[in-house]
Write a protein that holds these residues in place. Structure first.
Motif, PDB file in Angstrom:
ATOM      1  N   ALA A  49       0.879  -1.169   0.000  1.00  0.00           N
ATOM      2  CA  ALA A  49       0.000   0.000   0.000  1.00  0.00           C
ATOM      3  C   ALA A  49       0.914   1.215   0.000  1.00  0.00           C
ATOM      4  O   ALA A  49       1.517   1.536   1.029  1.00  0.00           O
ATOM      5  CB  ALA A  49      -0.924   0.011   1.203  1.00  0.00           C
ATOM      6  N   GLY A  50       1.040   1.846  -1.155  1.00  0.00           N
ATOM      7  CA  GLY A  50       1.989   2.960  -1.264  1.00  0.00           C
ATOM      8  C   GLY A  50       3.378   2.458  -0.944  1.00  0.00           C
ATOM      9  O   GLY A  50       3.792   1.398  -1.428  1.00  0.00           O
ATOM     10  N   PRO A  51       4.115   3.156  -0.076  1.00  0.00           N
ATOM     11  CA  PRO A  51       5.463   2.710   0.263  1.00  0.00           C
ATOM     12  C   PRO A  51       5.491   1.562   1.286  1.00  0.00           C
ATOM     13  O   PRO A  51       6.540   0.988   1.548  1.00  0.00           O
ATOM     14  CB  PRO A  51       6.111   3.963   0.853  1.00  0.00           C
ATOM     15  N   ASN A  79       8.698  -3.281   5.763  1.00  0.00           N
ATOM     16  CA  ASN A  79       9.481  -2.068   5.859  1.00  0.00           C
ATOM     17  C   ASN A  79       8.785  -1.189   6.897  1.00  0.00           C
ATOM     18  O   ASN A  79       7.931  -1.668   7.638  1.00  0.00           O
ATOM     19  CB  ASN A  79       9.616  -1.386   4.492  1.00  0.00           C
ATOM     20  N   GLN A  80       9.077   0.069   6.953  1.00  0.00           N
ATOM     21  CA  GLN A  80       8.461   0.922   7.969  1.00  0.00           C
ATOM     22  C   GLN A  80       7.041   1.281   7.526  1.00  0.00           C
ATOM     23  O   GLN A  80       6.822   2.239   6.809  1.00  0.00           O
ATOM     24  CB  GLN A  80       9.292   2.174   8.192  1.00  0.00           C
ATOM     25  N   VAL A  81       6.069   0.503   7.977  1.00  0.00           N
ATOM     26  CA  VAL A  81       4.666   0.720   7.645  1.00  0.00           C
ATOM     27  C   VAL A  81       4.130   1.861   8.503  1.00  0.00           C
ATOM     28  O   VAL A  81       4.256   1.837   9.725  1.00  0.00           O
ATOM     29  CB  VAL A  81       3.843  -0.571   7.886  1.00  0.00           C
ATOM     30  N   GLN A  82       3.554   2.854   7.869  1.00  0.00           N
ATOM     31  CA  GLN A  82       2.972   3.995   8.569  1.00  0.00           C
ATOM     32  C   GLN A  82       1.526   3.669   8.924  1.00  0.00           C
ATOM     33  O   GLN A  82       0.627   3.783   8.108  1.00  0.00           O
ATOM     34  CB  GLN A  82       3.040   5.253   7.693  1.00  0.00           C
ATOM     35  N   LEU A  83       1.295   3.229  10.161  1.00  0.00           N
ATOM     36  CA  LEU A  83      -0.047   2.842  10.589  1.00  0.00           C
ATOM     37  C   LEU A  83      -1.034   3.992  10.504  1.00  0.00           C
ATOM     38  O   LEU A  83      -2.225   3.771  10.281  1.00  0.00           O
ATOM     39  CB  LEU A  83       0.001   2.286  12.017  1.00  0.00           C
ATOM     40  N   ALA A  84      -0.570   5.204  10.658  1.00  0.00           N
ATOM     41  CA  ALA A  84      -1.461   6.361  10.621  1.00  0.00           C
ATOM     42  C   ALA A  84      -2.127   6.538   9.269  1.00  0.00           C
ATOM     43  O   ALA A  84      -3.146   7.209   9.164  1.00  0.00           O
ATOM     44  CB  ALA A  84      -0.691   7.621  10.996  1.00  0.00           C
ATOM     45  N   ALA A  98       0.582   6.943  17.046  1.00  0.00           N
ATOM     46  CA  ALA A  98       1.860   7.238  17.698  1.00  0.00           C
ATOM     47  C   ALA A  98       2.889   6.143  17.459  1.00  0.00           C
ATOM     48  O   ALA A  98       4.084   6.393  17.462  1.00  0.00           O
ATOM     49  CB  ALA A  98       1.649   7.427  19.192  1.00  0.00           C
ATOM     50  N   TRP A  99       2.425   4.902  17.216  1.00  0.00           N
ATOM     51  CA  TRP A  99       3.356   3.793  16.988  1.00  0.00           C
ATOM     52  C   TRP A  99       4.176   3.986  15.724  1.00  0.00           C
ATOM     53  O   TRP A  99       5.263   3.463  15.617  1.00  0.00           O
ATOM     54  CB  TRP A  99       2.614   2.474  16.862  1.00  0.00           C
ATOM     55  N   SER A 100       3.624   4.676  14.744  1.00  0.00           N
ATOM     56  CA  SER A 100       4.297   4.757  13.453  1.00  0.00           C
ATOM     57  C   SER A 100       5.199   5.988  13.344  1.00  0.00           C
ATOM     58  O   SER A 100       5.691   6.280  12.282  1.00  0.00           O
ATOM     59  CB  SER A 100       3.263   4.746  12.327  1.00  0.00           C
ATOM     60  N   ARG A 101       5.398   6.688  14.423  1.00  0.00           N
ATOM     61  CA  ARG A 101       6.284   7.875  14.385  1.00  0.00           C
ATOM     62  C   ARG A 101       7.703   7.474  14.656  1.00  0.00           C
ATOM     63  O   ARG A 101       8.036   6.562  15.268  1.00  0.00           O
ATOM     64  CB  ARG A 101       5.837   8.914  15.407  1.00  0.00           C
TER      65      ARG A 101
END
Length: 101
Positions: A49-51, A79-84, A98-101
């Motif tokens: 999903a995107g990056p 990889n670094q999945v941005q949960l937000a 906050a977890w994805s920061r």
């Protein structure tokens, strides 16, 4: 596919492009599964999903004819999945942003 409900046999390949799950868009999902006597193997699972990218594989070993009892072994990497970016997840669990920061 063939076999029985308790011991399915066969292969499955799933390829989805530009899909949605609960209103959340994703770019692709690729899954390969093989069902053999006493095992269900998923050697390939790739979701993007995107990056964001999640890859995994799993195997479920069970007694022949008994899908209810067995053992799982799984591996998941990302990889670094941005949960937000997943609004339905943030709505249910505001703290995950906050977890994805």
């Amino acid at each position: 596919m063939n076999g029985t409900v308790g011991d399915p046999l066969g292969n499955a390949d799933i390829n989805v492009a530009n899909g949605t799950v609960e209103g959340e868009r994703f770019d692709s999902l690729v899954v390969h599964a093989a069902m053999t006597p006493g095992a269900i193997q998923v050697p390939t699972l790739v979701w993007t999903a995107g990056p964001s990218r999640i890859e995994g594989n799993a195997v479920y070993n069970h007694p022949p004819g008994d899908l209810q009892n067995g053992t799982w072994r799984a591996h998941v990497a990302s990889n670094q999945v941005q949960l937000a970016q997943f609004q339905s997840l943030v709505k249910e669990r505001p703290d995950c942003a906050a977890w994805s920061r």
